[in-house]
Structure formats: structure tokens, C-alpha cells
Design a protein around this motif. Sequence first.
Motif, PDB file in Angstrom:
ATOM      1  N   GLY A 156      -4.230   6.343 -14.666  1.00 40.35           N
ATOM      2  CA  GLY A 156      -4.316   5.182 -13.566  1.00 40.35           C
ATOM      3  C   GLY A 156      -3.761   3.752 -13.561  1.00 40.35           C
ATOM      4  N   ALA A 157      -3.263   3.361 -12.405  1.00 40.64           N
ATOM      5  CA  ALA A 157      -2.243   2.012 -11.846  1.00 40.64           C
ATOM      6  C   ALA A 157      -0.976   2.299 -12.238  1.00 40.64           C
ATOM      7  CB  ALA A 157      -3.488   1.090 -12.923  1.00 40.64           C
ATOM      8  N   ASN A 210     -10.926   1.514 -10.798  1.00 41.81           N
ATOM      9  CA  ASN A 210     -11.175  -0.437 -11.880  1.00 41.81           C
ATOM     10  C   ASN A 210     -11.436  -0.856 -10.766  1.00 41.81           C
ATOM     11  OD1 ASN A 210      -8.496  -0.807 -10.291  1.00 41.81           O
ATOM     12  ND2 ASN A 210      -7.428  -1.068 -12.392  1.00 41.81           N
ATOM     13  N   SER A 233       5.841   5.994 -19.293  1.00 47.11           N
ATOM     14  CA  SER A 233       4.824   4.865 -19.879  1.00 47.11           C
ATOM     15  C   SER A 233       4.451   3.925 -19.042  1.00 47.11           C
ATOM     16  CB  SER A 233       6.141   3.706 -20.925  1.00 47.11           C
ATOM     17  OG  SER A 233       7.416   4.495 -21.361  1.00 47.11           O
ATOM     18  N   LEU A 234       3.169   5.000 -17.856  1.00 45.85           N
ATOM     19  CA  LEU A 234       2.557   4.923 -17.276  1.00 45.85           C
ATOM     20  C   LEU A 234       2.689   4.082 -15.830  1.00 45.85           C
ATOM     21  CD1 LEU A 234      -0.330   3.500 -20.274  1.00 45.85           C
ATOM     22  CD2 LEU A 234       0.155   5.877 -19.571  1.00 45.85           C
ATOM     23  N   LEU A 279      -2.045 -11.936 -17.647  1.00 46.93           N
ATOM     24  CA  LEU A 279      -1.853 -11.879 -19.839  1.00 46.93           C
ATOM     25  C   LEU A 279      -1.131 -10.628 -20.364  1.00 46.93           C
ATOM     26  CD1 LEU A 279      -6.615 -11.201 -19.100  1.00 46.93           C
ATOM     27  CD2 LEU A 279      -5.102 -13.482 -19.466  1.00 46.93           C
ATOM     28  N   HIS A 280      -0.310 -10.293 -19.676  1.00 49.00           N
ATOM     29  CA  HIS A 280       0.544  -9.622 -20.510  1.00 49.00           C
ATOM     30  C   HIS A 280       1.904 -10.142 -20.783  1.00 49.00           C
ATOM     31  CE1 HIS A 280      -0.859  -7.009 -16.774  1.00 49.00           C
ATOM     32  NE2 HIS A 280      -1.120  -5.129 -18.123  1.00 49.00           N
ATOM     33  N   ASP A 281       1.562 -10.828 -22.453  1.00 48.70           N
ATOM     34  CA  ASP A 281       2.650 -11.537 -23.115  1.00 48.70           C
ATOM     35  C   ASP A 281       3.339 -11.352 -23.890  1.00 48.70           C
ATOM     36  OD1 ASP A 281       0.285 -10.961 -24.621  1.00 48.70           O
ATOM     37  OD2 ASP A 281       0.476 -13.301 -25.416  1.00 48.70           O
ATOM     38  N   SER A 292       7.409 -14.275 -16.098  1.00 49.07           N
ATOM     39  CA  SER A 292       6.961 -12.870 -16.261  1.00 49.07           C
ATOM     40  C   SER A 292       5.991 -12.739 -15.665  1.00 49.07           C
ATOM     41  CB  SER A 292       7.488 -12.043 -17.751  1.00 49.07           C
ATOM     42  OG  SER A 292       6.402 -11.488 -18.559  1.00 49.07           O
ATOM     43  N   THR A 299       1.828  -6.156  -9.820  1.00 47.94           N
ATOM     44  CA  THR A 299       2.212  -5.926  -8.744  1.00 47.94           C
ATOM     45  C   THR A 299       1.498  -6.876  -8.369  1.00 47.94           C
ATOM     46  OG1 THR A 299       0.314  -4.340  -7.809  1.00 47.94           O
ATOM     47  CG2 THR A 299       2.632  -3.541  -8.788  1.00 47.94           C
TER      48      THR A 299
END
Lengths: 532, 210
Positions: free
Chosen positions: A117-118, A186, A375-376, B100-102, B145, B149
Motif C-alpha cells: 500500500g499507500a 492502515n 519505489s512504492l 516524520l520523514h526526515d 519538506s 500527501t
Amino acid sequence: MLCSSSHKPLCECPSVSPVRQATHAYTPLSDADITRIHDASLTVLERTGVEVTSAEALAIFQQAGAAIDPDRSRVFLPRGMVEDVLAQACHRFTLAGRDEAHDLDMGGERVYMGTGGAAISVLDLDGTVRESRLTDIAEFARLVDCLHNIHFYQIPVVARDIPDHLHDINQVYAALSNTTKHIQTNLNSLSSARDVMALATMVAGSPAALAAHPFLSFVTCCVNSPLRYDPLPTALMIELVRNDLPVAISCAPITGMTAPMALAGSLVQINAEVLSGLVLANLVRPGARILAGYVPTVADHRQGGVAVGTPEFALMNAAAAQLAHFYDIPIYNSAGTADSKLPDVQAGYEKAMTSTIAALSGANFIHHTAGMLESLLCVASEQYVIDDDINGSVMRLVRGIEVDDQTLSVDVIDEVCNGGQFYLENSQTLELMRSECFYPRITDRKPRIDWEAKGSLDMRERARHRACTILTTHQPTRLPAAVDQAIRARFEILLPPELSGSPIPLGYPVQLPERIVEAEEAEFAVYECDRR
Amino acid sequence: MSLIEEIRQAVIVGDAPDAKAKVEQALNDNLTADTVLREGLIDAMREVGQLFEEGDFFVPEMLIAARAMKGALDLLKPHLVEEGVEPLGKVAIGTVKGDLHDIGKSLVAMMMEGAGFELVDLGVDVSPDKFISVIQDGADIVAMSALLTTTMPNMKLIIEEIEAAGLREQVVVMVGGAPVTQAFADQIGADGYAADASSAARKAQELIGR
Ligand code: B1M
């Protein structure tokens, strides 16, 4: 140009192909390696510990005897405690389908391959890339409903065209009403988790019926590597486990970025992360139905991006399956992943390699094995159809070679060599020819002249054709009308009614490039849905 | 090898202590801080960037080179001020609220640092107030950043809050992350967008006009 609607209805979807026990066919780790990784993981949990900022989770760990450093929100798990709690873990359970023909028997080395997913964009049948939408979730579900070698449906894309707070309920509804295969999702918030549980209960009839026959399970990415608990998914996991629902606790460290560069070290860390999650879940509910979620990711250090179509990813996924088998806990991992942007040769080799390795390692719930690209980040309808063929071939590998008195065929050999001409007419051939070999749907094995006569289409074009055919004709088993109405009355459902309740109008508009549509009439007889 | 060349080499191989020692020696030898900066540090990072684009250098090598450059730059700073050399500018970077993607954000920060910007890394899950207060503290560029979505809309909110605080004129706003596009950047009124870390650093230089 639109796909013509003159097709006879096709997909009386046949039952899923047999999902056999793997035979330890691929094991990159030796028994001694496994013990060392296990041991090192316990050392990490005891010495380095995990960071837990959620007060609730912290309290649960503390109560069970973990040492806490409150200043750093760190929890240290003593070896004995981990081993004691793991002794209560659930080894085997069923993830149900709405149709029980699709039930998945989780545990041991039974292999199932499904979607992952996602993703956030869709490569359309006409070749354009666009943002993913709610209707995609319904349409891909309908496609997967018809593809035998995709065994479950994890919701593959984000519905970017609807408000965030309505995502969870609408995505689950769109999936449930378009396939009878097992659904995994999720969740974005505790309130929508409650809505989703309420919806699933309406479909099941009662909470007990849902728990007994869970056609819906959940994935929570509790750990933000290295070894840090993310509060929201942790709270979600606790809530779901309390409600006796099956959950995959997924950890996804990246080598050389959020995990050691050494693959063995990455495995130690992910194993420590997964074990700590299993401990937490089993403290909340001993024997909780948990899938140990290992997503051991790799980075391409030339650019810094994650790379999932790689040999290292495949190796670590197989190693993860060995670890899960060591603990005798069902595993959730990944394969069929590609970094390619489109269904090309690169995607083909990335998918075939990663899927083969993961499946031969005997992993149970292998997600991402269909549709996924970039890559997803992206999925494509035709990729689901291609991956259905890849997965079927891989499942045939998993089945292996059955050796017994019958199959050794000594009598048959004797018979044919003393009078018969070929094995072609032999009764064994007639008996076994359909079951001994896997026959992929769209993979071409015809003579060149026939292939040319059918338009010289390559795999991607043939896949587009089949995707289009399924989407214009396949009628999935809907939710019972009364249940559907009750759901629509209770929740803010945004899916157009023709994609959930009423029958799909045949010839539902799907765009296909001209060249493929032209080849359509000739192709139809060949690509009609399987009736085996 | 000239001292400047030695500084360049120390930065390229990411030997931070050596880079610092050589810069100190250069200052003692009365080389101007400006020369050391341009011909030593910045030129070294230009070469590192090129090696990276050609695939010879990997991200971690670029990272240690940027670290070496930053250490040396800190030493040079007071001297640059004395010489009246204008700093390139101060960038405040962070992943927006809820996200939280860093990893991508940290790569962008590293590339910008390597290009000579002063960096304030606000981390992840950064609230609009934090962005506002770094602008008040003199950030020239705000770099946001987002990888989800669902958190992209927060970029728009932050720009609105910067406007509401009357600070929009004094700051350049850049956005990026996997789901972010040039079209989205235009739509929310950001000044710049970049698809990857090296183009982000180039874009920042371009936007700041230096
Ligand atoms: C200011 O100017 C600029 C300019 C350029 C800028 C810029 C700023 N920022 C970035 N750039 C650009 O330059 C960088 C360098 O070249 C590039 O940065 P990137 O960040 O794109 O690239 C990095 C170098 C490498 N890429 C990455 O690091 C992201 C990789 C993927 C696989 C990913 C990862 C690793 C993670 N994740 Co997440 N994750 C995915 C990602 C899929 C993907 N392929 O992008 C994505 C983004 N995640 C997703 C999801 C669903 C989630 N993730 C989550 C968590 C995680 C991990 C913790 C496991 C981990 C993050 C680890 C970390 N410390 O960052 C959860 C959310 C947590 C949260 N609140 O943020 C969670 C919700 C999962 C869950 N069920 O709980 C999906 C998106 C869903 C959506 N709605 O958008 C997703 C596409 C994966 C998927 N298919 O499911 C450019 O974009």
C-alpha cells in the motif's frame, strides 16, 4: 478510444490456486547465523533499548518489568522478559476473506502473495501518471478480485481526491465492496479506527463474528527506526489489539540510513524492533494475532533514495522469514517491489527476483507483490495483471517437485517404451498436465507467426488488454444490499454507487491506446478469464 | 601542493580535523578568509558535487565532505565578517507538522550546507510557529519538506501564517519532497521547488541571487 462493451461477461472468478507449504527452499542464513542474530537483538533490547514517548506504552512496558530511563523515554527490555512474553505469542491464525475460499492460513511456511500500500500516484492505461483517487481503490480491488495469484488486497493507494478525515472509512468501504479477498488497511486516527471497526462489524454482523472471521486486518508502522516508537501508530495498534483484531506490526529501517550498513546489523536492528512490538502487543493481549512485520529496506547510496527492487532487499526479506520461523510467528514482509517507473524489463526482473526469493523462504503474508512501481510511489493496472503471472510462476516454484511412487513413473516409462509412442496420449499426461504445470495467463509462448497475427503485442500491451477486459466486465460479489444501505446511511461515503452497490455497467469506460484496442477482437478468445 | 589545494583535498575526502588545521595555517600565513572560502572550501564542494553527479561519490562521502566544510567554515566566519564578506544566507529547514520523514530533508540540508549556507535544522513535525520564529531570528530561506500527501497542505498553511505575520516579503520559501511538484509549489505561492538535494542547493543560490 474506449474498450468495446461487446464482450460476454467473463470472470466467474475461479477459486484461488493451491497455496502449498514451502520447503525451506531458500535460506540465506545458517542455523548458527539465526541464533547469533537473535542473541544480538536481545542484547540491543537490553542495552540500547527502545525510545517510547507514548505514556500508555511506557506504562505497559514498565508494569511488565522493563527498566525505564524517564529522561530519555527509553525502555530497556530484559532478555528473560522478552522470552517469557514471546512464549505466549500466537503461532497460527486465519485472516479471512469475505468469501471463505479466500481465507489465508497464517503461520508455518504457508505462502501468500498480495498487494501493498499507500502509493500516491497511478500510471493509467493510457500511459499518463496522475494522482491516485478513491475510485482507484474500488477498481484495483475489482481487478485483484479476478486475479488468482494475488491472494489478498492491502489498500494500494491513497485517495487524494477526498478530505483526509474521510480516508480510512472510504478506502475500506471501496475495497470491501469490490472484492471478497482479505483486506488490509492502515489507519490515520483513533476516531477513524473506531469508524472502520464499526463498519466492519456491520458487515460481519457482530464484534464476535468479526473477531472470529476477520476479513479485515490492519498494518501499523509502530517503529520509526532506529528503535523509536511513533506514538500514533502505537496507540492504534494497542486499540486494535484490545479489540482482538489482527495487526501487522511493521518496521522499515533502511541500511546505512536508519539502520546499520551491514546487512546482518540491519537484521539485528529490525529483529529487535519487531520483537519489542511483539512484546508490547502480547502484554496488551496475550496471544494477540500479530503478524511480525519485517520491511528491511535498502538505500541506493549513489542518490540517497530507497531501493526496493534490489538483491539485498530480497536477501533480507528471506532472512527475516527465517527469523520469524525461528520464533514460529507469522511474518509480514515484502517482495514484488520495483524501482522502475513503468512495467518494463527492469520492473520484470526486480519483481521476479524479489518475489521468488521471499516466497521460497516460506514467508506468509508477502505484500507489495502486485501493481507496485517507482519505489512504492506508483501503481499501474496492467502491472497487477503482469504480476499475477509472475506470482503464479513463483507459487509453482514454492510447490516444488512432488516425489512419490506415482510421480516416479517407472510403470509409465515402461509402458510407453514398450509399445506406446510418446507420452502425449498416456493417461498420466492427461491426468496431470493441467495440475503439474502452471499456465500463465498473458505470458506469450506461441509461435512467432501466431504472435504476429495477434498484433505483435508485448507483455505490457497484453496486460493492458486483459486489465481492460476485466474492468469492463467483472462483477464482484457486493456487500448485501441491506448492509450496504446501512453503511451509506451511517457514514459519509463518497464512492459513486455504481462502484459499490449496483452492478457495474458492462463497457465501463476504460481508456486503452489505439493499437491495443485494434488487436482486441483477435485477442479476446485467448485472454478470456480463466475457467480452470 | 599549495595550502589551498591541501584544504580542498581535506574537504573532498571529508577529513574534518585536517581541513580545520589547514585553514588555521592558511589564516596564519595571511591568506584572506575570502580566498580560503572561495578557492578552498566552495571549490572543493563544487568538485564533490560533480563527483556525486557522475556517480563516483556516494551520499555518505558527500555528507562527511559537507561536515568537513562546515567545521572549516565555522573557523573562517569571524574572519569573513572582519573582511566584510557577506554570508551566503541562513536557511531554516524542517519537515512539516504531522510528518516524520526526515531522510530527504537531511540530504537537502547537507547539500545546502555544502554550498555555503548557514543551516538551522528544525527537525521533523515542525509547527508553523517554529518556522515563524526562525524568520524573526533572521532566516533568509525557509525550506519545507513533506513526504505525505496528507501533510502537504500544511505547507500552504505555513505560507499563509508567514503572510499573516507580515514576514512574507523578507523570506524566500522553498518546498520539496516526493509528492510535491512544481505545480503544487506554484499553487501555494512558494518561491521555489526542487526535485532533489543538489538541485535544491542550486535553487537556493539562484533564489537568493548570489
Ligand atoms: C525545501 O526544499 C526541498 C527540496 C527537495 C526536497 C525536499 C525539500 N525534501 C525532499 N526533497 C527531495 O530531495 C531529497 C533527496 O534527493 C528527496 O527526498 P525523499 O524523502 O523523497 O527521498 C529520500 C532521500 C529517501 N526516501 C525516503 O526516505 C522515503 C522512503 C519511503 C519508503 C518511506 C519511509 C522510509 C518511511 N516511512 Co513512509 N515512506 C514513504 C516513502 C516511499 C518513497 N519512495 O518515497 C512514504 C512516503 N510513506 C508513506 C506512508 C503511508 C507512511 N510512512 C510512514 C513512516 C515511514 C518510516 C518511519 C517507516 C520511514 C521514514 C524514516 C525517516 N526517518 O524518514 C508513516 C507516516 C509517519 C509520519 N507521520 O510521517 C506512514 C503513514 C506509514 C504508516 N502506515 O504508518 C507513503 C505515502 C502515503 C501518503 N499518504 O503520502 C509512502 C509513499 C510509502 C508507501 N508506498 O506506503 C526529494 O524528495
